[in-house]
Design a protein around this motif. Structure first.
Motif, PDB file in Angstrom:
ATOM      1  N   ILE A 167      13.789  -4.365  -3.027  1.00 57.74           N
ATOM      2  CA  ILE A 167      13.208  -3.021  -3.159  1.00 57.74           C
ATOM      3  C   ILE A 167      14.120  -1.985  -2.522  1.00 57.74           C
ATOM      4  O   ILE A 167      14.350  -0.916  -3.077  1.00 57.74           O
ATOM      5  CB  ILE A 167      11.803  -2.959  -2.535  1.00 57.74           C
ATOM      6  CG1 ILE A 167      10.821  -3.807  -3.326  1.00 57.74           C
ATOM      7  CG2 ILE A 167      11.301  -1.515  -2.468  1.00 57.74           C
ATOM      8  CD1 ILE A 167       9.467  -3.968  -2.669  1.00 57.74           C
ATOM      9  N   SER A 168      14.696  -2.310  -1.371  1.00 59.79           N
ATOM     10  CA  SER A 168      15.538  -1.339  -0.657  1.00 59.79           C
ATOM     11  C   SER A 168      16.759  -0.933  -1.472  1.00 59.79           C
ATOM     12  O   SER A 168      17.301   0.147  -1.268  1.00 59.79           O
ATOM     13  CB  SER A 168      15.959  -1.893   0.705  1.00 59.79           C
ATOM     14  OG  SER A 168      16.911  -2.921   0.542  1.00 59.79           O
ATOM     15  N   GLU A 227       6.505  -7.811  -2.053  1.00 60.35           N
ATOM     16  CA  GLU A 227       5.689  -6.605  -2.041  1.00 60.35           C
ATOM     17  C   GLU A 227       5.589  -6.028  -3.444  1.00 60.35           C
ATOM     18  O   GLU A 227       6.505  -6.193  -4.255  1.00 60.35           O
ATOM     19  CB  GLU A 227       6.318  -5.555  -1.122  1.00 60.35           C
ATOM     20  CG  GLU A 227       6.390  -5.977   0.324  1.00 60.35           C
ATOM     21  CD  GLU A 227       7.047  -4.922   1.192  1.00 60.35           C
ATOM     22  OE1 GLU A 227       7.308  -3.804   0.717  1.00 60.35           O
ATOM     23  OE2 GLU A 227       7.294  -5.238   2.361  1.00 60.35           O
ATOM     24  N   VAL A 260      11.296  -0.765  -9.153  1.00 65.88           N
ATOM     25  CA  VAL A 260      12.311  -1.722  -9.596  1.00 65.88           C
ATOM     26  C   VAL A 260      12.395  -1.755 -11.121  1.00 65.88           C
ATOM     27  O   VAL A 260      13.476  -1.853 -11.693  1.00 65.88           O
ATOM     28  CB  VAL A 260      12.041  -3.130  -9.021  1.00 65.88           C
ATOM     29  CG1 VAL A 260      12.944  -4.171  -9.650  1.00 65.88           C
ATOM     30  CG2 VAL A 260      12.217  -3.118  -7.509  1.00 65.88           C
ATOM     31  N   TYR A 319       6.307  -7.845  -8.253  1.00 63.91           N
ATOM     32  CA  TYR A 319       6.396  -8.233  -6.849  1.00 63.91           C
ATOM     33  C   TYR A 319       7.818  -8.693  -6.582  1.00 63.91           C
ATOM     34  O   TYR A 319       8.349  -9.551  -7.291  1.00 63.91           O
ATOM     35  CB  TYR A 319       5.400  -9.355  -6.532  1.00 63.91           C
ATOM     36  CG  TYR A 319       4.066  -8.827  -6.088  1.00 63.91           C
ATOM     37  CD1 TYR A 319       3.784  -8.649  -4.742  1.00 63.91           C
ATOM     38  CD2 TYR A 319       3.095  -8.482  -7.012  1.00 63.91           C
ATOM     39  CE1 TYR A 319       2.568  -8.150  -4.320  1.00 63.91           C
ATOM     40  CE2 TYR A 319       1.869  -7.985  -6.609  1.00 63.91           C
ATOM     41  CZ  TYR A 319       1.613  -7.818  -5.267  1.00 63.91           C
ATOM     42  OH  TYR A 319       0.409  -7.318  -4.860  1.00 63.91           O
ATOM     43  N   CYS A 345       5.219  -2.649 -12.974  1.00 63.89           N
ATOM     44  CA  CYS A 345       5.191  -3.105 -11.591  1.00 63.89           C
ATOM     45  C   CYS A 345       5.587  -4.575 -11.511  1.00 63.89           C
ATOM     46  O   CYS A 345       5.458  -5.312 -12.480  1.00 63.89           O
ATOM     47  CB  CYS A 345       3.799  -2.934 -10.984  1.00 63.89           C
ATOM     48  SG  CYS A 345       3.356  -1.209 -10.720  1.00 63.89           S
ATOM     49  N   SER A 376       5.996  -3.374  -6.193  1.00 66.03           N
ATOM     50  CA  SER A 376       6.944  -2.275  -6.391  1.00 66.03           C
ATOM     51  C   SER A 376       6.776  -1.662  -7.770  1.00 66.03           C
ATOM     52  O   SER A 376       6.619  -2.363  -8.760  1.00 66.03           O
ATOM     53  CB  SER A 376       8.378  -2.780  -6.245  1.00 66.03           C
ATOM     54  OG  SER A 376       9.290  -1.741  -6.567  1.00 66.03           O
ATOM     55  N   LYS A 377       6.848  -0.332  -7.804  1.00 70.93           N
ATOM     56  CA  LYS A 377       6.839   0.394  -9.073  1.00 70.93           C
ATOM     57  C   LYS A 377       8.217   0.950  -9.384  1.00 70.93           C
ATOM     58  O   LYS A 377       8.458   1.441 -10.485  1.00 70.93           O
ATOM     59  CB  LYS A 377       5.813   1.526  -9.048  1.00 70.93           C
ATOM     60  CG  LYS A 377       6.138   2.647  -8.092  1.00 70.93           C
ATOM     61  CD  LYS A 377       5.069   3.702  -8.109  1.00 70.93           C
ATOM     62  CE  LYS A 377       5.256   4.847  -7.160  1.00 70.93           C
ATOM     63  NZ  LYS A 377       6.253   4.787  -6.131  1.00 70.93           N
ATOM     64  N   LYS A 387      15.799   2.365  -3.418  1.00 68.94           N
ATOM     65  CA  LYS A 387      15.195   3.508  -2.741  1.00 68.94           C
ATOM     66  C   LYS A 387      16.186   4.622  -2.435  1.00 68.94           C
ATOM     67  O   LYS A 387      15.796   5.666  -1.986  1.00 68.94           O
ATOM     68  CB  LYS A 387      14.506   3.054  -1.460  1.00 68.94           C
ATOM     69  CG  LYS A 387      13.232   2.307  -1.751  1.00 68.94           C
ATOM     70  CD  LYS A 387      12.433   2.095  -0.521  1.00 68.94           C
ATOM     71  CE  LYS A 387      11.101   1.456  -0.878  1.00 68.94           C
ATOM     72  NZ  LYS A 387      10.282   1.216   0.279  1.00 68.94           N
ATOM     73  N   ARG A 442      11.427  -7.420  -0.006  1.00 66.79           N
ATOM     74  CA  ARG A 442      11.716  -6.111   0.579  1.00 66.79           C
ATOM     75  C   ARG A 442      13.191  -5.722   0.447  1.00 66.79           C
ATOM     76  O   ARG A 442      13.516  -4.571   0.198  1.00 66.79           O
ATOM     77  CB  ARG A 442      11.299  -6.105   2.048  1.00 66.79           C
ATOM     78  CG  ARG A 442      11.457  -4.761   2.717  1.00 66.79           C
ATOM     79  CD  ARG A 442      10.924  -4.813   4.098  1.00 66.79           C
ATOM     80  NE  ARG A 442       9.480  -4.973   3.995  1.00 66.79           N
ATOM     81  CZ  ARG A 442       8.612  -4.458   4.827  1.00 66.79           C
ATOM     82  NH1 ARG A 442       9.029  -3.783   5.851  1.00 66.79           N
ATOM     83  NH2 ARG A 442       7.324  -4.642   4.673  1.00 66.79           N
TER      84      ARG A 442
END
Length: 161
Positions: A83-84, A57, A62, A77, A75, A59-60, A87, A80
């Motif tokens: 990315i988590s 996905e 990371v 890719y 940005c 992501s901005k 957050k 998920r």
């Protein structure tokens, strides 16, 4: 939000029925500021086609802590689960428990400490070690640099508190 001098330019067939990138492109304008280069759809599309996107996905967050700007430099890719890792707020896992402070990281109990400062220092060490482990699992040099940026950010914030 579009600034008056920057508008989104539709320069290719980007019908949402035929192009899965169209909703992603539209969403970045709702999720943060967008670089002028990506206001032209074909520039965004070209950048995406140059990325490894399979199972990943956009992501901005990371590449740079607290980032709200979408651009090719900020940005990437990623999957998920990676990315988590970015957050969560970095100090919200230190909780007051009677007169002690309880530390949890990713739903794992770390310990109970006498002062908030001691608990936050332990949490910071655990968080940085977790990011280092994640960094060892990442093949993409850009994501690797992003994780290093987060580690440096955590350390610099710790020195200022």
């Amino acid at each position: 939000m579009d600034s008056p001098e920057l508008t989104r330019e539709y320069d290719s067939d980007i019908s949402s029925k035929h192009n899965p990138l169209y909703p992603i492109w539209m969403a970045i304008f709702r999720r943060g500021d967008v670089c002028p280069e990506w206001h032209l759809y074909s520039n965004f599309e070209q950048w995406v086609f140059e990325q490894d996107t399979e199972g990943k996905e956009l992501s901005k967050i990371v590449m740079q802590p607290n980032n709200t700007y979408f651009s090719p430099e900020l940005c990437c890719y990623v999957d998920r689960s990676t990315i988590s890792q970015f957050k969560m707020a970095d100090r919200r896992n230190v909780h007051k428990l009677d007169e002690k402070y309880c530390v949890n990281h990713r739903n794992i109990y770390i310990g109970i400490y006498d002062t908030r400062e001691e608990a936050e220092a332990v949490y910071l060490d655990v968080r940085i070690n977790h990011l280092r482990e994640l960094q060892c699992q990442v093949d993409d040099p850009k994501v690797h640099r992003g994780i290093e940026n987060h580690i440096n950010y955590l350390r610099s914030n710790d020195e200022t508190t």
